[in-house]
Design an enzyme around this catalytic site. Sequence first.
Site, PDB file in Angstrom:
ATOM      1  N   ASP A 147     -13.289 -11.415   4.344  1.00 16.58           N
ATOM      2  CA  ASP A 147     -13.185 -10.692   3.012  1.00 16.58           C
ATOM      3  C   ASP A 147     -11.895  -9.546   3.389  1.00 16.58           C
ATOM      4  OD1 ASP A 147     -13.739 -10.795   0.264  1.00 16.58           O
ATOM      5  OD2 ASP A 147     -15.389  -9.617   0.446  1.00 16.58           O
ATOM      6  N   TYR A 149      -9.410  -6.626   0.433  1.00 16.56           N
ATOM      7  CA  TYR A 149      -9.480  -5.642  -0.506  1.00 16.56           C
ATOM      8  C   TYR A 149      -8.058  -5.683  -1.433  1.00 16.56           C
ATOM      9  CZ  TYR A 149     -11.887  -1.264  -1.430  1.00 16.56           C
ATOM     10  OH  TYR A 149     -12.748  -0.113  -2.359  1.00 16.56           O
ATOM     11  N   HIS A 154      -8.857  -2.492  -8.749  1.00 17.73           N
ATOM     12  CA  HIS A 154     -10.841  -2.824  -7.451  1.00 17.73           C
ATOM     13  C   HIS A 154     -10.752  -1.029  -7.072  1.00 17.73           C
ATOM     14  CE1 HIS A 154     -14.614  -3.905  -6.442  1.00 17.73           C
ATOM     15  NE2 HIS A 154     -13.715  -3.907  -5.023  1.00 17.73           N
ATOM     16  N   ARG A 163     -14.817   9.420  -4.285  1.00 17.43           N
ATOM     17  CA  ARG A 163     -13.210  10.292  -3.472  1.00 17.43           C
ATOM     18  C   ARG A 163     -12.963  10.773  -5.458  1.00 17.43           C
ATOM     19  NH1 ARG A 163     -13.981   6.488  -0.276  1.00 17.43           N
ATOM     20  NH2 ARG A 163     -11.757   5.783  -1.252  1.00 17.43           N
ATOM     21  N   GLU A 222     -19.230 -10.506  -7.495  1.00 18.02           N
ATOM     22  CA  GLU A 222     -17.926  -9.719  -7.220  1.00 18.02           C
ATOM     23  C   GLU A 222     -17.265 -11.145  -7.603  1.00 18.02           C
ATOM     24  OE1 GLU A 222     -16.818  -8.104  -3.156  1.00 18.02           O
ATOM     25  OE2 GLU A 222     -17.625  -6.376  -4.288  1.00 18.02           O
ATOM     26  N   GLU A 224     -13.801 -13.059  -6.608  1.00 20.43           N
ATOM     27  CA  GLU A 224     -12.625 -12.723  -6.381  1.00 20.43           C
ATOM     28  C   GLU A 224     -12.049 -14.525  -6.235  1.00 20.43           C
ATOM     29  OE1 GLU A 224     -13.469 -11.730  -2.364  1.00 20.43           O
ATOM     30  OE2 GLU A 224     -14.933 -10.216  -3.095  1.00 20.43           O
ATOM     31  N   ASP A 256     -18.666 -12.676  -3.680  1.00 20.65           N
ATOM     32  CA  ASP A 256     -19.375 -12.367  -2.596  1.00 20.65           C
ATOM     33  C   ASP A 256     -20.473 -11.558  -3.493  1.00 20.65           C
ATOM     34  OD1 ASP A 256     -19.091 -10.690  -0.215  1.00 20.65           O
ATOM     35  OD2 ASP A 256     -17.907  -9.561  -1.102  1.00 20.65           O
ATOM     36  N   ARG A 260     -25.838  -3.779  -4.274  1.00 20.25           N
ATOM     37  CA  ARG A 260     -25.151  -2.325  -4.020  1.00 20.25           C
ATOM     38  C   ARG A 260     -26.447  -1.520  -3.177  1.00 20.25           C
ATOM     39  NH1 ARG A 260     -19.966  -4.310  -4.187  1.00 20.25           N
ATOM     40  NH2 ARG A 260     -19.757  -5.298  -6.100  1.00 20.25           N
ATOM     41  N   GLN A 263     -25.741  -2.111   0.577  1.00 15.02           N
ATOM     42  CA  GLN A 263     -24.287  -2.007   0.448  1.00 15.02           C
ATOM     43  C   GLN A 263     -24.035   0.361   1.023  1.00 15.02           C
ATOM     44  OE1 GLN A 263     -21.221  -3.285  -2.076  1.00 15.02           O
ATOM     45  NE2 GLN A 263     -19.772  -2.704  -0.630  1.00 15.02           N
ATOM     46  N   TYR A 267     -23.329   0.871   4.883  1.00 14.65           N
ATOM     47  CA  TYR A 267     -22.131   0.694   5.111  1.00 14.65           C
ATOM     48  C   TYR A 267     -20.811   1.426   6.282  1.00 14.65           C
ATOM     49  CZ  TYR A 267     -19.395   4.000   2.023  1.00 14.65           C
ATOM     50  OH  TYR A 267     -18.941   4.815   1.736  1.00 14.65           O
ATOM     51  N   LYS A 276     -23.587  -7.569   1.834  1.00 16.56           N
ATOM     52  CA  LYS A 276     -23.200  -8.644   1.424  1.00 16.56           C
ATOM     53  C   LYS A 276     -23.201 -10.503   2.120  1.00 16.56           C
ATOM     54  CE  LYS A 276     -19.679  -6.093  -0.081  1.00 16.56           C
ATOM     55  NZ  LYS A 276     -19.023  -6.663  -1.097  1.00 16.56           N
ATOM     56  N   THR A 280     -22.717 -16.471  -0.291  1.00 14.40           N
ATOM     57  CA  THR A 280     -21.442 -16.142  -1.023  1.00 14.40           C
ATOM     58  C   THR A 280     -21.045 -17.615  -1.577  1.00 14.40           C
ATOM     59  OG1 THR A 280     -20.463 -14.515   0.961  1.00 14.40           O
ATOM     60  CG2 THR A 280     -19.257 -16.169  -0.178  1.00 14.40           C
ATOM     61  N   THR A 384     -12.178  -8.513  -4.653  1.00 13.42           N
ATOM     62  CA  THR A 384     -12.833  -8.011  -5.893  1.00 13.42           C
ATOM     63  C   THR A 384     -11.457  -8.475  -6.396  1.00 13.42           C
ATOM     64  OG1 THR A 384     -14.822  -7.240  -5.066  1.00 13.42           O
ATOM     65  CG2 THR A 384     -13.830  -6.765  -7.693  1.00 13.42           C
ATOM     66  N   GLU A 398     -18.220  -1.697 -11.143  1.00 10.20           N
ATOM     67  CA  GLU A 398     -16.867  -1.016 -11.364  1.00 10.20           C
ATOM     68  C   GLU A 398     -16.976  -1.173 -13.500  1.00 10.20           C
ATOM     69  OE1 GLU A 398     -12.589  -1.878 -11.316  1.00 10.20           O
ATOM     70  OE2 GLU A 398     -13.527  -3.453  -9.556  1.00 10.20           O
TER      71      GLU A 398
HETATM   72 CA    CA Z   1     -15.825  -8.579  -1.435  1.00  6.50          CA
END
Ligand code: CA
Length: 461
Positions: A147, A149, A154, A163, A222, A224, A256, A260, A263, A267, A276, A280, A384, A398
Amino acid sequence: MAINETHDPNLKSWVESANDPTTDFPIQNLPFVAFRRPDEQEAWVHSRLGIRIGDRVIDIWALAERGLLDEGAFAHDLSTFETGPLGSALTRDTGARELHELRRQVRNLLHADTQRLHRDGSARERAVLAADSLAWCTPFDPPDYTDFYASIHHATTVGSMFRPDNALLPNYKWVPIGYHGRASSIVVGGTDIRRPIGQQAPPDDRPTQPPTVGPSKMLDYELEVGAFIGPGNDLGKPIPIGDAEKHIFGLCLVNDWSARDLQKWEYQPLGPFLAKNFATTISPYVVTLEALEPFRCPAFRRPDSDPRPLPYLLDEQNQARGGIDLTLEVWLRSAEMERRGMSAVRISRSNAFKDLYWTLGQLVAHHASNGCNLRPGDLIASGTVSGPEPGTRGCMLESTWQGRGPDGKPLPRKPIELPTGEKRTFLEDGDEVTLRGYCERDGFRRVGFGECRGKVLPARA
Ligand code: CA
């Protein structure tokens, strides 16, 4: 690849539903699918290989049994096509070419002016099946799943949650970010998904408390797009960017599923794991790159201030037409909506797939650039796919995010409102998520991906 007679919008089929302008599956699409017939539902029976057209599926082995395929055009005997999934057919050097030949022959049999199958009542009864009578199986059993990114919108939105001043990490514009997912829990659309149980972080204001264990409270989807690898590469032998698309057999939709809260706690520092790998979902159809040819477009145009891709990721052809103009949608239906007989509501729609920061070709070339061997049927997912605007985002993390207030603290999430008055910041038990994707362009027939559907079941007691 180039536009050819198979993309002619005037091509018609004697399967009438394929000529409906709103169908995902005109004769110009003909995606592969693996399925079980109504009389062969037992789990021990091999799935069959099919091709979807309109509201029908063509059973390939039934065509072969009736002598309707031209065996001489294939390098190997037709028994390769006796069962789905497609992986076994692709393990040979000539596999991808033979599957394209198979698709070509099926197109000829389905053409409005062709009589052989249309007029043969008994063959038609055996080989032309109502799609809604069939059970779908995974079209490939992917040996591996990766997978990425690749959607910069996203990555920017999610990055800004953690951040605010530095949403994108310094590597993002240089290296396609990815991780190795789990192939064993890939399921076909229509399969129910069990809410996972796992560790969740102690509350922010009591960080010394132990974590809790329980059903995820922040279950998300997600949106995708996945690419199935056709021909693989030998271990130690990279795939040049100029050849990368030759290794892609076709595309599907991918959900996916992501917990959260699990995660967030697990993570760092190695990336996603149990948040995850519980499930899927992939859509049942493999849409070939040939069918998508009319919808190719330039790769995302990077601002002049961004770095150019490094030489092993840079290719003129890839820049000129490495994108695909594909519309993606997310639909949601709660258990209450289902109970009241209401249909799903669309909660997101975007054209953002063509704006991926890295093209599918770049993802494949990067994946193999260290000598990693890709194998036939491997699934490479985009990550995503989100646009920059609300309403175009590919996950609830999001779409319910409202940014930060003047004090720098995150604002409360803004729930999605359903027609029943129910609200969602993340998925509840009984919610059914459906992803859709389709390509439309003046002068060509619409080519769609069908649905990628999954319903959330309560966690195990
Ligand atoms: Ca993903």
